[in-house]
Design a protein around this motif. Structure first.
Motif, short mmCIF file in Angstrom:
data_model
loop_
_atom_site.label_atom_id
_atom_site.label_comp_id
_atom_site.label_asym_id
_atom_site.label_seq_id
_atom_site.Cartn_x
_atom_site.Cartn_y
_atom_site.Cartn_z
N GLU A 144 88.68 19.41 -48.80
CA GLU A 144 89.94 20.12 -48.46
C GLU A 144 91.13 19.24 -49.16
O GLU A 144 92.11 19.69 -49.61
N ALA A 145 91.05 17.81 -49.15
CA ALA A 145 92.02 17.04 -49.37
C ALA A 145 92.22 17.16 -51.09
O ALA A 145 93.17 17.11 -51.62
N ALA A 146 91.01 17.29 -51.37
CA ALA A 146 90.95 17.25 -53.06
C ALA A 146 91.78 18.72 -53.55
O ALA A 146 92.32 18.70 -54.60
N ARG A 147 91.26 19.89 -52.98
CA ARG A 147 91.74 21.08 -53.48
C ARG A 147 93.48 21.15 -53.17
O ARG A 147 93.84 21.64 -53.98
N LYS A 148 93.81 20.43 -52.00
CA LYS A 148 95.23 20.61 -51.79
C LYS A 148 95.86 19.83 -52.71
O LYS A 148 97.01 20.26 -53.27
N ILE A 157 86.39 20.26 -57.12
CA ILE A 157 85.01 19.76 -56.94
C ILE A 157 84.25 21.00 -56.87
O ILE A 157 84.41 21.70 -56.00
N PRO A 158 82.98 20.95 -57.59
CA PRO A 158 82.17 22.01 -57.42
C PRO A 158 81.55 22.07 -55.80
O PRO A 158 81.10 21.26 -55.61
N ALA A 159 81.24 23.27 -55.76
CA ALA A 159 80.62 23.59 -54.49
C ALA A 159 80.04 25.11 -54.27
O ALA A 159 81.01 25.90 -54.58
N LEU A 160 78.91 25.36 -53.58
CA LEU A 160 78.43 26.49 -53.25
C LEU A 160 78.48 26.75 -51.95
O LEU A 160 78.84 28.14 -51.57
N CYS A 161 78.22 25.84 -51.20
CA CYS A 161 78.12 25.86 -49.70
C CYS A 161 79.31 25.78 -48.82
O CYS A 161 79.08 25.53 -47.50
N SER A 162 80.35 25.73 -49.34
CA SER A 162 81.85 25.64 -48.46
C SER A 162 82.58 26.80 -48.50
O SER A 162 82.52 27.63 -49.49
N HIS A 163 83.42 26.94 -47.33
CA HIS A 163 84.25 28.22 -47.01
C HIS A 163 85.34 27.55 -46.08
O HIS A 163 84.91 26.84 -45.16
N PRO A 164 86.49 27.88 -46.29
CA PRO A 164 87.65 27.43 -45.44
C PRO A 164 87.44 27.93 -44.03
O PRO A 164 86.93 29.26 -43.81
N GLY A 165 87.54 27.03 -43.21
CA GLY A 165 87.38 27.48 -41.44
C GLY A 165 85.94 27.46 -41.23
O GLY A 165 85.83 27.59 -40.10
N ILE A 166 85.02 27.13 -42.18
CA ILE A 166 83.63 27.26 -41.70
C ILE A 166 82.80 25.98 -41.92
O ILE A 166 82.88 25.25 -42.80
N LYS A 167 81.93 25.47 -41.06
CA LYS A 167 81.35 24.07 -40.97
C LYS A 167 80.14 24.22 -42.04
O LYS A 167 79.32 25.30 -42.04
#
Length: 592
Positions: free
Chosen positions: A27-31, A36-46
């Motif tokens: 989250e800090a990097a995206r802000k 940063i590449p990622a497949l298994c992430s979504h805002p607000g979800i663990k």
């Protein structure tokens, strides 16, 4: 607490970044605008951190280690590197593994190409596999939704994601919310039992749990559909609570009835569209791809469920469309009146089809073309120039029974072309019905409550069609829009403005001038039978329990004389029209 104490200063790729303490590195990097590449992430979800693609180098307290950015929280003074040579080599290896498992998944191939990976050194056992085992769906189902319908399971020596039971049937714990399918980054999850495009749900079902009823809603505030809301079903989720910075979400809010003391009422209850199921010959609700104009409008809207595309139930574009006018209007078996707007919105449907599916054949089946508004005739001529075929005649039937080879798999519209005197069969892919405008089902009850009259068609009756088009027989009650009769938007807006000005004038006046001719009941003659009470259309008569007689409320009485005619005892009379006065008038006429 001071806000500065809630901030953390971290260094990402040599740049100092200030961010909220406790958020993840991802989250800090995206802000900070760092990808940063990622497949298994979504805002607000663990995140389950299964794909490992978001791994970064973290240096803290003199120690460097690899961590997953989607789970590791930032801390003040942390130093991060997101794209070192070691990380690139590690991600290339992970992407080769993902390619060996999901070689044909676009999301995986795009990431692999970004890192220069075009083929994998690992053997691919199931080329059609599209699940990357990222685990985002499991996290959503278990932690967010709370249904626990899917999990990581091991079957036949292979790790899979699916129902916990191994009986080949869908999980009984699944609530069909669709959250897993919506968030799956590889498209591996589909919802079975639904066609690609379900025309029936275009207007009858809400596209999501939180939505604004329609674009011009007043107030323009979203509402929560409890039938679709995951929190209402399982008590979990709550993403809307997390992202709403106004704390406006109230899951415990219920419907309530509010009583207001007002002096003026404007009735603008609108209309109901005619249900084409009452005309089964058109096949609505029985044949696929037979839809109403309102459903077509929703589908053609760029913000609609098909993102503005005109689609058949199989997801393809129609090559021919028939638009049938006057469905339920100008019909002695249903509604004899003209609905006023059908011709023009049918022309609009044809124009939208031509715009979105340029090669489609379009047929307009009409009784008479009524383009009476400003600019309407010009629009009619414009549609005529767009290669739309107009057939003057009412459609008799819509069927899927083919009689010719070119009719196989088509909807066949049977109609009489009155201009050439022939019966025609039109094979088309889609049929759009233009239903009539009819009064709301509760219009008679509202008329009874407000003391209004209705026309033969069921619409509210105005006081005078020319001199008082927005007033009613009940002072202080005005009507506007299609509840008074079928009309288009400009006419509804004009009538609404007139009703608002009438209401404002009445409020500003501060007093009401009553009609001098009202009814009167002689208490000595009244037998208390209440016949006049039951016949009064304005509820202007009350029963005095103490005297056991009926009493006229002069403020409510309109002098219609209904009570005078219905009173069996002759106790009711009308001011200025008593028997002696009428007899004197007659004698005066005879003597003159």
């Amino acid at each position: 607490m001071n806000r500065l104490s809630l901030m953390a200063h971290v260094t990402i790729n040599g740049h100092t970044v200030e961010c909220d303490d406790g958020i993840t590195i991802l989250e800090a990097a995206r802000k900070a605008g760092i990808d940063i590449p990622a497949l298994c992430s979504h805002p607000g979800i663990k995140s389950p951190a299964s794909c490992r693609l978001c791994t970064v180098e973290v240096t803290a307290r003199g120690r460097t280690r690899l961590v997953t950015a989607c789970t590791q929280r930032v801390a003040d003074g942390m130093e991060l590197h997101t794209d070192t040579e070691q990380l690139r080599h590690y991600r290339v290896l992970l992407l080769e593994l993902l390619l060996s498992r999901c070689p044909n998944v676009p999301a995986v191939r795009e990431l692999a190409q970004h890192y220069g990976v075009t083929e994998t050194r690992f053997e691919s056992h199931v080329p059609e596999e599209n699940c990357a085992l990222c685990g985002l769906c499991v996290s959503v189902c278990q932690n967010l939704v709370g249904a626990k319908a899917i999990d990581f399971v091991k079957r036949n020596g292979r790790l899979e994601i699916g129902p916990r039971s191994d009986n080949g049937k869908p999980s009984a714990d699944c609530i069909a919310c669709g959250a897993c399918a919506m968030l799956c980054p590889t498209g591996a999850i589909t919802i079975h039992g639904y066609p690609p495009v379900d025309h029936r749900e275009l207007t009858s079902a809400t596209p999501r749990a939180i939505y604004v009823p329609f674009a011009q809603a007043v107030p323009n505030i979203p509402l929560i559909d409890p039938e679709s809301c995951i929190h209402a079903k399982t008590g979990k989720c709550g993403l809307c609570d997390q992202v709403c910075d106004r704390d406006a979400i109230q899951h415990d809010q219920c419907e309530e009835t509010i009583e207001l003391d007002v002096g003026v009422i404007i009735v603008a209850t609108g209309f109901e569209p005619f249900d084409p199921r009452e005309m089964p010959q058109y096949g609505y609700g029985r044949l696929p791809n037979v839809i109403t104009a309102l459903e077509f409008e929703t589908m053609s809207n760029a913000g609609g469920p098909t993102h503005g595309e005109i689609l058949l139930t199989d997801g393809s574009s129609p090559q021919s469309v028939a638009i049938i006018h006057c469905v339920g209007s100008r019909d002695e078996n249903h509604n004899e009146y003209c609905s006023s707007v059908c011709c023009m919105y049918s022309l609009k449907c044809a124009h939208l089809v031509r715009e979105k599916v340029p090669a489609a054949g379009i047929y307009e089946l009409y009784i008479d073309m009524r383009a009476t508004g400003k600019g309407y005739e010009e629009f009619y001529k414009r549609v005529l120039s767009e290669d739309v075929t107009f057939i003057r005649g009412k459609a008799a039937e819509v069927t899927d029974v083919a009689e010719q080879p070119d009719e196989d798999g088509k909807l066949i519209v049977t109609c009489e072309d009155t201009l050439i005197g022939e019966i025609r069969r039109l094979p088309v892919d889609m049929v759009v019905l233009s239903p009539a405008l009819k009064p709301r089902a509760d219009a008679p009850e509202l008329a009874r409550i407000l003391g209004l009259w209705c026309t033969d068609g069921g619409f509210f009756l105005e006081k005078h069609p020319k001199l008082a088009p927005v007033a009613t027989s009940n002072d202080g009650v005005f009507i506007a829009g299609a509840c008074q009769g079928p009309k288009d938007i400009p006419a509804s807006v004009a009538q609404a403005s007139a009703a608002a000005m009438e209401a404002t004038a009445l409020i500003d006046a501060g007093s009401v001038i009553l009609e001098p001719i009202v009814a009167h009941i002689d208490e000595e003659t009244c037998g208390g039978c209440k016949t006049c009470m039951n016949s009064c259309p304005y509820d202007a008569i009350q029963f005095d329990e103490e005297k056991a007689v009926c009493v006229v409320q002069e403020v409510l009485c309109k002098g219609c004389g209904t009570c005078v005619a219905s009173c069996p005892a002759g106790a009711a009379s009308q001011e200025g029209f008593e028997d002696m006065q009428l007899a004197a008038e007659i004698e005066a006429v005879l003597d003159s």
